[in-house]
Every structure is written in structure tokens, then in C-alpha cells.
Design a protein around this motif. Structure first.
Motif, PDB file in Angstrom:
ATOM      1  N   ASN A 375       0.850  -1.178   0.000  1.00 49.28           N
ATOM      2  CA  ASN A 375       0.000   0.000   0.000  1.00 49.28           C
ATOM      3  C   ASN A 375       0.892   1.237   0.000  1.00 49.28           C
ATOM      4  OD1 ASN A 375      -1.955   1.952   0.273  1.00 49.28           O
ATOM      5  ND2 ASN A 375      -2.976   0.994   2.026  1.00 49.28           N
ATOM      6  N   ALA A 376       0.853   2.000  -1.082  1.00 50.97           N
ATOM      7  CA  ALA A 376       1.674   3.204  -1.194  1.00 50.97           C
ATOM      8  C   ALA A 376       1.122   4.360  -0.375  1.00 50.97           C
ATOM      9  CB  ALA A 376       1.786   3.623  -2.659  1.00 50.97           C
ATOM     10  N   MET A 385      -8.707   9.036  -1.237  1.00 54.55           N
ATOM     11  CA  MET A 385      -8.638   9.234  -2.683  1.00 54.55           C
ATOM     12  C   MET A 385      -7.808   8.151  -3.361  1.00 54.55           C
ATOM     13  SD  MET A 385      -7.856  13.342  -2.629  1.00 54.55           S
ATOM     14  CE  MET A 385      -7.492  13.349  -4.396  1.00 54.55           C
ATOM     15  N   TYR A 386      -7.089   7.355  -2.571  1.00 52.75           N
ATOM     16  CA  TYR A 386      -6.153   6.379  -3.135  1.00 52.75           C
ATOM     17  C   TYR A 386      -6.393   4.980  -2.571  1.00 52.75           C
ATOM     18  CZ  TYR A 386      -3.544  10.424  -4.885  1.00 52.75           C
ATOM     19  OH  TYR A 386      -3.165  11.566  -5.528  1.00 52.75           O
ATOM     20  N   LYS A 387      -7.644   4.589  -2.439  1.00 49.26           N
ATOM     21  CA  LYS A 387      -7.944   3.267  -1.893  1.00 49.26           C
ATOM     22  C   LYS A 387      -7.406   2.152  -2.785  1.00 49.26           C
ATOM     23  CE  LYS A 387     -12.068   4.706   0.685  1.00 49.26           C
ATOM     24  NZ  LYS A 387     -13.538   4.550   0.835  1.00 49.26           N
ATOM     25  N   HIS A 388      -7.271   2.441  -4.067  1.00 48.26           N
ATOM     26  CA  HIS A 388      -6.790   1.412  -4.995  1.00 48.26           C
ATOM     27  C   HIS A 388      -5.305   1.103  -4.804  1.00 48.26           C
ATOM     28  CE1 HIS A 388      -5.962   5.295  -6.889  1.00 48.26           C
ATOM     29  NE2 HIS A 388      -4.955   4.706  -7.497  1.00 48.26           N
ATOM     30  N   THR A 389      -4.579   1.916  -4.012  1.00 45.92           N
ATOM     31  CA  THR A 389      -3.172   1.605  -3.774  1.00 45.92           C
ATOM     32  C   THR A 389      -2.999   0.489  -2.747  1.00 45.92           C
ATOM     33  OG1 THR A 389      -2.918   3.277  -2.025  1.00 45.92           O
ATOM     34  CG2 THR A 389      -2.533   3.995  -4.295  1.00 45.92           C
ATOM     35  N   LYS A 390      -4.088   0.111  -2.071  1.00 49.22           N
ATOM     36  CA  LYS A 390      -4.048  -1.013  -1.140  1.00 49.22           C
ATOM     37  C   LYS A 390      -4.334  -2.278  -1.937  1.00 49.22           C
ATOM     38  CE  LYS A 390      -5.816  -2.573   3.334  1.00 49.22           C
ATOM     39  NZ  LYS A 390      -6.758  -2.279   4.446  1.00 49.22           N
TER      40      LYS A 390
END
Length: 453
Positions: A375-376, A385-390
Motif C-alpha cells: 500500500n503506497a 482518494m487512493y484506496k486502490h493503492t491497497k
């Protein structure tokens, strides 16, 4: 990054070769080969064919419901083609270098930026036509117990940076987690003091700091070590430390850490408003590899923290507004997380170890599996805003090695995301959050890694 990989080989070159030892730090392989042969020439390479069974749209995480039925797509690629040259001058002085062509490129690439409204952007990825990953002079003292190395050196933080050759991991591409959140392969000009004491290896490094203007929400500090200039700005300094233990037969356990300031490490002057901002970056990592009883097992865990992430994000966003129309602007200017994490484990068993003919021929066939999570933006103001980085990723496949220097790889991988908790909301509710589409792929490949001279 899940890809079908087909790696082109040049077997006619592989004469009188010796394979790099997967338990050995990458730069040590160059040094030991050089010491044994005075002049040494070697390298490794990969060429890639990919079939991804998911959308390639830059917007697939912003509106996932629109891309759930997209067709699959394929790619060809040259992830890494590297040439190693080493020389032993005598009296303990050795030279080593690693010249790399990434993705068959020449230093620039056109990308579609998902974080910048999907615009086409020419990215300056490095300040030259090739990546010079290693270029150092080493002086050996006390029979190898103490070495002093200066030049372009690998920063061995995490497993993949220390062991980045294709025979050091089962998957077709390098492990995704570490390659996403940290520079990879991480290399910088610096000074290293290292050595070996019985079952231990240690290394301490003095380096320039990373540049926070190149950090992103998608990749954390991954791009921070690159420089678009003909030099690396060094307003800030950093230190790296790695210790490995080899006391148990077939087992290597390593820990590594990094600390340095990242803000103001650029030619631009931020102004007095940011006098208290340092962008201190700390990374701690642990990894191991076990090669015994016909098994190979490898694992890693990495945790990183960035101070002042919100202030740096605000500064970068302000610069994005001011500089977004400038041609050749090398920076991304996106929001940044304050913490990032990656962990993974892979295990493979040599099926041919149970077949006497294959044992005699020294052929190997590993059946492997891998799981990793990364997860970045594990925490931070802009995390929502960046749930897709998990992300989570599983991979299963085979590694077939007809000779020591060549591995033919095949894998099926499945990248997936956590399902949102909609608490029974109807799908047409404005509060309903669409789940991300899973991202499966199939990969096949061949790699080489060896010494030609």
C-alpha cells in the motif's frame, strides 16, 4: 504490472559461465567474480510478453464500474537488460559496473498520467540514455573484513534492491510491493563501508537524500532517487544500513534501514513558508531466504514513514498549478501518503529433485506460489482518494532451469482489492462505493544471468 513474460536469451554468449548466487548481495557477485578472473564480463536480461485480463484505462480506478467488461490486452517489453564489467587492479583494488537498459528505452517515455487527468506526458526518467546502476571502486582491507567502496552503488534496502537479478525471485517480474513503494533498483552515488565477519555481512552507506518533488500517491518514494539533471542534487544527505546473517546452513536473514531528509533536495527554493519542513524519510525492512531440502523460500516486510507529507503534498500541488503547462517538467506533483507498507512471501519446491535422471543432469523445476500485499498510501490525509493503492497479489507457476544460467518462467497472477463496506446501500445510492475490478494475468518467460568471461 502483472504480465506475461517471455525473456529473450543469447545462449551462444554463455561460455564458461557461473551463476550468481541468490543468497549473495548483488554487488558482491561482481566483486567475487572479478577477484577470481581479473577481467570479468557478465550480465542478465529479460524480455517480456504480457496478457492482462483487465482494463488498461488510466481511469479504471476512478470509475471502475465503466471498465468491468473491458477486453484483455497484451504487451511486449524488455524489463531489464544488463551488462556487468569488473576488473581486479591488484593490491585489493577492484572496479565494478552494471549498465542497464530498462524497457528497451533511452531515458524518456510517454505515459498517460492517471493522477493528472489522463494527459499524455513525456517523462524524464533518468539523466542519460542508459541507467548506470553500479560504477564503483572498492578497496579491500583486512582480508575482506573491511571494504571501502565509492561511486554509483546499489542501496540495499529491502530484499529486491539487494537481490535484483532474475534468478533471485520466482515471479516473472520483480516483486511488486517493494518495486512500487521504493526506488528499484535503488542506486545512487555515495560512499559505502562494508565487510564480512564469520557468518555476518554488514554495510553502511552515506548518500544524497531523495527528492520529495518526485514522490507520488501511486508509488510513494519510488521516483525520488532519479534526477532529470546531469547531476544529483545533494542539498540533503541520508544514511543506509544493512546487516545479513548466514550462520544457519542455507538460511540468510537480513535487516536494513534508511533515514534522510527529502524536502529542498531540488534546484527550486521553496521560500520561508516551508522553513520547518524537512520531509524526513525513514524505512525499516527485514527479509530472509532459505535454500535447503529442495525448497526455496523467500520473504520480506517493509515499512516507511514520511514526515510532513501533507505540507509536501500542498507544496507539490501548488507547483503543479504553476508549472503544469511547462514542457519537459519532470515532476508529478501529486498528493503523498505519510506511510507505506509492503510484505510478501514465496515458496517453491524442486520437483525434479525426486527424479534421478534430472538430478544427474542438474535440471530443476520449481513449482511455486507467492502472496504479497502493499500500500503506497497506508495512511495520510488523502488516503480516501487512493484506496486502490491497497493491493493484494497471488501468483502460482513454474520455474524450469535447464542449465544454471537460464530460467524459463510461467505464472498465473491475480491482483485484487478490498471490497468496500457499503452497509447494505443500494447500488444506485449516491453514497454507494463501487468495488475495484480484479486484475488477473498470465505470464511466461525466460531469463538469463551469468558470466560470459
Amino acid at each position: 504490472m502483472n504480465k506475461i513474460v517471455f525473456t529473450l536469451l543469447f545462449p551462444a554468449l554463455l561460455l564458461n559461465t557461473q551463476t550468481a548466487e541468490s543468497q549473495k548481495i548483488s554487488s558482491d557477485s561482481i566483486k567475487s567474480q572479478t577477484k577470481a578472473n581479473r577481467l570479468s564480463i557478465g550480465g542478465y536480461g529479460e524480455a517480456v510478453m504480457t496478457r492482462n485480463f483487465y482494463s488498461q484505462s488510466f481511469n479504471r480506478y476512478k470509475q471502475p464500474e465503466l471498465y468491468s467488461n473491458d477486453k484483455s490486452h497484451g504487451r511486449f517489453d524488455l524489463p531489464h537488460v544488463c551488462l556487468n564489467i569488473g576488473y581486479d587492479f591488484g593490491k585489493g583494488w577492484t572496479f565494478g559496473t552494471e549498465i542497464e537498459l530498462e524497457h528497451g528505452g533511452n531515458g524518456t517515455a510517454v505515459e498517460i498520467e492517471a493522477e493528472e487527468a489522463g494527459e499524455y506526458e513525456a517523462e524524464v526518467e533518468k539523466g542519460g540514455e542508459v541507467a548506470l546502476e553500479q560504477f564503483w571502486i572498492n578497496k579491500e582491507l583486512l582480508g575482506g573484513k573491511l571494504n571501502i567502496k565509492a561511486g554509483e552503488i546499489v542501496v540495499p534496502i529491502g530484499y529486491t534492491n539487494a537481490h535484483h537479478e532474475p534468478n533471485s525471485f520466482f515471479t516473472v517480474y520483480r516483486p511488486e510491493g517493494e518495486a512500487t513503494i521504493m526506488p528499484n533498483t535503488w542506486h545512487q552515488v555515495g560512499l559505502s563501508v562494508w565487510g564480512k565477519l564469520k557468518g555476518w555481512r554488514y554495510e553502511a552507506q552515506f548518500l544524497s537524500g531523495l527528492n520529495s518533488e518526485s514522490f507520488t500517491g501511486e508509488n510513494f518514494v519510488h521516483y525520488g532517487a532519479t534526477s532529470p539533471y546531469e547531476f544529483k542534487v545533494a542539498n540533503n544527505y541520508a544514511g543506509a544500513l544493512r546487516i545479513d546473517n548466514y550462520s544457519v546452513k542455507g538460511l540468510r536473514i537480513g535487516v536494513s534501514g534508511y533515514y534522510g531528509y527529502t524536502f529542498r533536495n531540488t534546484l527550486r527554493t521553496p521560500g520561508t513558508k516551508y522553513d520547518d519542513v524537512t520531509g524526513a524519510l525513514g524505512i525499516i525492512a527485514a527479509d530472509f531466504s532459505l535454500k535447503r531440502w529442495n525448497w526455496i523460500v523467500r520473504g520480506n516486510i517493509d515499512y516507511a514513514h514520511l514526515d510532513d507529507a501533507d505540507k509536501i503534498s500542498a507544496y507539490n500541488q501548488a507547483n503543479w498549478t504553476h508549472h503544469k503547462y511547462q514542457d519537459g517538467n519532470p515532476h508529478h506533483y501529486t498528493n503523498i501518503g505519510s506511510n507505506a507498507i509492503a510484505y510478501g512471501i514465496e515458496a517453491g519446491y524442486d520437483i525434479f529433485s525426486q527424479i534421478s535422471k534430472m538430478r544427474r543432469e542438474n535440471e530443476k523445476l520449481y513449482l511455486f506460489g507467492r502472496f504479497e500485499h502493499y500500500n503506497a498510501m497506508a495512511s495520510g490525509t488523502h488516503k480516501s482518494m487512493y484506496k486502490h493503492t491497497k493491493r493484494y497479489r497471488c501468483a502460482f507457476g513454474l520455474n524450469y532451469s535447464p542449465v544454471k544460467q537460464i530460467i524459463i518462467k510461467g505464472e498465473y497472477s491475480y491482483r485484487y482489492f478490498e471490497k468496500p463496506n457499503n452497509n447494505g446501500l443500494a447500488s444506485d445510492s449516491p453514497l454507494y462505493t463501487q468495488p475495484y475490478n480484479n486484475e488477473p494475468s498470465v505470464s511466461i518467460g525466460v531469463t538469463y544471468c551469468g558470466w560470459f568471461l
